[in-house]
Motif scaffolding. Sequence first.
Motif, short mmCIF file in Angstrom:
data_model
loop_
_atom_site.label_atom_id
_atom_site.label_comp_id
_atom_site.label_asym_id
_atom_site.label_seq_id
_atom_site.Cartn_x
_atom_site.Cartn_y
_atom_site.Cartn_z
N UNK A 158 0.84 -1.21 0.00
CA UNK A 158 0.00 0.00 0.00
C UNK A 158 0.87 1.26 0.00
N UNK A 159 1.93 1.24 0.78
CA UNK A 159 2.84 2.39 0.83
C UNK A 159 3.53 2.60 -0.51
N UNK A 160 4.06 1.53 -1.07
CA UNK A 160 4.76 1.63 -2.35
C UNK A 160 3.80 2.07 -3.45
N UNK B 49 1.24 10.90 -10.86
CA UNK B 49 0.49 12.16 -10.91
C UNK B 49 1.42 13.34 -11.15
N UNK B 50 2.55 13.34 -10.47
CA UNK B 50 3.50 14.43 -10.67
C UNK B 50 4.06 14.43 -12.08
N UNK C 191 9.33 14.55 -8.23
CA UNK C 191 8.96 13.20 -8.67
C UNK C 191 10.10 12.23 -8.42
N UNK C 192 11.31 12.66 -8.69
CA UNK C 192 12.49 11.82 -8.44
C UNK C 192 12.60 11.48 -6.97
N UNK C 193 12.35 12.45 -6.10
CA UNK C 193 12.43 12.21 -4.65
C UNK C 193 11.41 11.16 -4.21
N UNK C 194 10.22 11.21 -4.79
CA UNK C 194 9.20 10.23 -4.42
C UNK C 194 9.59 8.85 -4.92
N UNK D 137 10.18 5.47 -2.64
CA UNK D 137 9.59 4.15 -2.91
C UNK D 137 10.69 3.10 -3.01
N UNK D 138 11.78 3.43 -3.66
CA UNK D 138 12.89 2.50 -3.79
C UNK D 138 13.49 2.19 -2.42
#
Length: 87
Positions: free
Chosen positions: A6-8, A17-18, A42-45, A49-50
């Motif tokens: 769910x988090x990923x 979305x970004x 977007x890269x930070x998000x 996730x990684x």
Amino acid sequence: MKADKATVQRLLKTAIGQLNGVMKMVDDDRYCIDISNQLQAATAILQKANREILHAHMRCCVTEAVESGNPDEKIDELLDLLDRAGK
């Protein structure tokens, strides 16, 4: 995958979305710095996730490999990943 799905998924949907927003900004000929800022967000998000996935991998898969007495393959995977990230 051992990470919290769910988090990923939430992080990836946010990144999508970004990126869709960035595409619209490009289409609208928005200011370069504004586009770059959104790309960095977007890269930070995606990096977050990684990290979530890699933390879970280390907590579960690597720990299991160490406990079974055969950590070499998992350690090599992580070293290869770090090598690719450093390029």
